[in-house]
Write an enzyme that holds these catalytic residues in place. Structure first.
Site, PDB file in Angstrom:
ATOM      1  CB  ALA A 139      74.978 -95.460  -4.356  1.00 39.01           C
ATOM      2  N   GLY A 160      78.084 -96.363  -9.070  1.00 35.46           N
ATOM      3  CA  GLY A 160      78.231 -94.915  -9.080  1.00 35.46           C
ATOM      4  C   GLY A 160      79.657 -94.467  -9.266  1.00 35.46           C
ATOM      5  CD  GLU A 166      75.743 -94.616 -12.746  1.00 39.32           C
ATOM      6  OE1 GLU A 166      74.741 -94.425 -13.459  1.00 39.32           O
ATOM      7  OE2 GLU A 166      75.679 -94.837 -11.517  1.00 39.32           O
ATOM      8  CD  GLU A 206      74.665 -99.537 -11.290  1.00 40.69           C
ATOM      9  OE1 GLU A 206      75.181 -98.433 -11.086  1.00 40.69           O
ATOM     10  OE2 GLU A 206      75.103-100.336 -12.147  1.00 40.69           O
TER      11      GLU A 206
END
Length: 271
Positions: free
Chosen positions: A75, A120, A123, A143
């Protein structure tokens, strides 16, 4: 959900494209060089591409790809750093919803991973049914190094794939793993030369696309939905899906082909 301290100060606008290939294979391509940072606009585009891939009858298998240099470094931290608690409370379901849309495509999905797949990006790779990585790929959920946690499905999908202890190790330390280690723990399914990643993914996708599409979708639903329920519920789902396949043309063709010519000789139409 997010990473990369080396993000450029003014990342260019990006695009998520659904590219159709011969043989009913589609590529969802992330195109925001150099690292395919997933800002809010890219997340929304990802959701739309996943929805399109899910509904199109001319798409039977989907490949996720970020190009030869980077799958996605996650992100947009610059964008996220300015968000308040109230703003993230509103946005977090949209973020997770974009990734859920990929995971819920009712067709086989293959992630073709080159370079970093972090936060992300990792993910997103976790939403796929199969992950092919280049030898120089790096995967991780860092993160915690930003004082937060994965928020696009990582805390749920990673433990189901590699087990709770390994998942906690990766998420609590924030460390990244090589493609070789990823394969050893079950995070990567296949490791190939970097230049062959997309070719390997498309070749596998082509083989699947030639199969019985409804049965492939039923297998995915049985595994994904049954895996989050108790055994009795999962077995009930399997029974219903199994019986429903007897209404398909592909079931008739497959069994007819077996009786006439032996296994693996049927030609399927996807109906």
């Amino acid at each position: 959900m997010e990473h990369e301290s080396t993000q450029e100060k003014a990342a260019p606008a990006g695009e998520v494209r659904l590219e159709l290939l011969p043989g009913a294979v589609a590529v969802i391509r992330l195109d925001r060089p150099p690292l395919n940072i997933l800002d809010r606009d890219m997340q929304a585009q990802l959701h739309r591409a996943a929805d399109e891939a899910a509904r199109r009858d001319d798409v039977r298998v989907v490949v996720l790809h970020g190009g030869p240099k980077a799958f996605s470094a996650g992100a947009d931290i610059r964008e996220m750093s300015g968000m308040t608690h109230a703003e993230m409370t509103q946005h977090a379901p949209l973020l997770q919803g974009a990734f859920n849309a990929v995971a819920e495509i009712p067709k086989p999905v293959i992630a073709a991973v080159n370079g970093p797949a972090l936060g992300g990006g990792c993910e997103l790779a976790l939403t796929a049914d199969y992950r092919i990585c280049g030898r120089e790929a790096r995967l991780g959920l860092p993160e915690v190094l930003l004082g937060v946690m994965p928020g696009a499905g990582g805390t749920q999908r990673l433990p189901r794939l590699v087990g709770p202890a390994r998942a906690k190790d990766l998420m609590m330390t924030g460390r990244t793993v090589s493609a070789a280690e990823a394969q050893s723990i079950g995070l990567a399914d296949e490791v190939v030369t970097d230049s062959k990643v997309l070719d390997a993914a498309v070749a596998r996708a082509g083989r699947l696309a030639a199969g019985p599409a409804v049965a492939l979708g039923a297998i995915k639903a049985a595994v994904d939905q049954g895996g989050t329920s108790d055994l009795a519920t999962g077995l009930g789902l399997e029974t219903r899906l199994f019986a429903a396949l007897f209404a398909t043309e592909d079931r008739a063709a497959g069994m007819r082909g077996f009786l006439c010519s032996g296994p693996g000789q049927a030609e399927f139409t996807g109906r």
